[in-house]
Motif scaffolding. Sequence first.
Motif, PDB file in Angstrom:
ATOM      1  N   ARG A  17       0.839  -1.186   0.000  1.00 16.84           N
ATOM      2  CA  ARG A  17       0.000   0.000   0.000  1.00 16.84           C
ATOM      3  C   ARG A  17       0.880   1.244   0.000  1.00 16.84           C
ATOM      4  NH1 ARG A  17      -4.301   1.013   4.667  1.00 16.84           N
ATOM      5  NH2 ARG A  17      -4.070   3.251   4.561  1.00 16.84           N
ATOM      6  N   THR A  18       0.492   2.249  -0.725  1.00 18.89           N
ATOM      7  CA  THR A  18       1.257   3.481  -0.803  1.00 18.89           C
ATOM      8  C   THR A  18       0.715   4.463   0.232  1.00 18.89           C
ATOM      9  OG1 THR A  18       1.626   3.143  -3.138  1.00 18.89           O
ATOM     10  CG2 THR A  18       1.978   5.354  -2.307  1.00 18.89           C
ATOM     11  N   HIS A  21       2.242   7.592   0.820  1.00 18.99           N
ATOM     12  CA  HIS A  21       2.502   8.960   0.393  1.00 18.99           C
ATOM     13  C   HIS A  21       2.316   9.061  -1.103  1.00 18.99           C
ATOM     14  CE1 HIS A  21       4.049   9.797   4.366  1.00 18.99           C
ATOM     15  NE2 HIS A  21       4.760   8.686   4.285  1.00 18.99           N
ATOM     16  N   ARG A  22       2.357  10.247  -1.590  1.00 22.00           N
ATOM     17  CA  ARG A  22       2.210  10.470  -3.023  1.00 22.00           C
ATOM     18  C   ARG A  22       3.402   9.883  -3.767  1.00 22.00           C
ATOM     19  NH1 ARG A  22       1.071  16.568  -4.316  1.00 22.00           N
ATOM     20  NH2 ARG A  22      -0.732  16.070  -5.548  1.00 22.00           N
ATOM     21  N   ARG A  23       3.130   9.424  -4.929  1.00 16.62           N
ATOM     22  CA  ARG A  23       4.213   8.953  -5.798  1.00 16.62           C
ATOM     23  C   ARG A  23       4.655  10.107  -6.664  1.00 16.62           C
ATOM     24  NH1 ARG A  23       2.608   2.920  -7.744  1.00 16.62           N
ATOM     25  NH2 ARG A  23       2.196   2.144  -5.679  1.00 16.62           N
TER      26      ARG A  23
END
Length: 163
Positions: free
Chosen positions: A157-158, A160-162
């Motif tokens: 799961r991400t 923070h922003r990519r």
Amino acid sequence: MSPDVHPLVTEAMKKAAVGWLIVDERPATAAWLTWIDGAAYVVHGGSEQPIEGLAEADACRVSVRGEHGGRILTWQAAVERVDPGTPTWDEVAPQLAQKRLNATDPVGAPVRWATTSRISRLVPAGDPVEQGESLPDDAGAAPPRPTSATTPTPIPRTLHRRR
């Protein structure tokens, strides 16, 4: 340069380190190969690259790409075996070992190949099969082969922003 080899094949193969081998209408297999004195040499089998059917084949087709990344040429090849202990093996195996990418043991590779792998000599037979205008317009990509492989874990799961 061998006088019997089409000049386009010679020029393309001098720059090629990888080719796609088509044996008996099987899907093309990418393989590293080396051009030496008018023929391409390829190591296959054992712990080296698997090329299905090449060990038993008398002929195959070789496709190579140009500097732009697209296919520029396909040529028909006669397949000859290079047996360990022959003068050709003694001349070619060390050169192949030097040019082998990601070799774990380049010095001992020829000895290992003599017992576990094969070296095949691909000799151009006639004019190129496909070149320039005769190349197909499609990408030539084969559909993925069926496999039982799956992703064993969920994708992380991400938080923070990519970028």
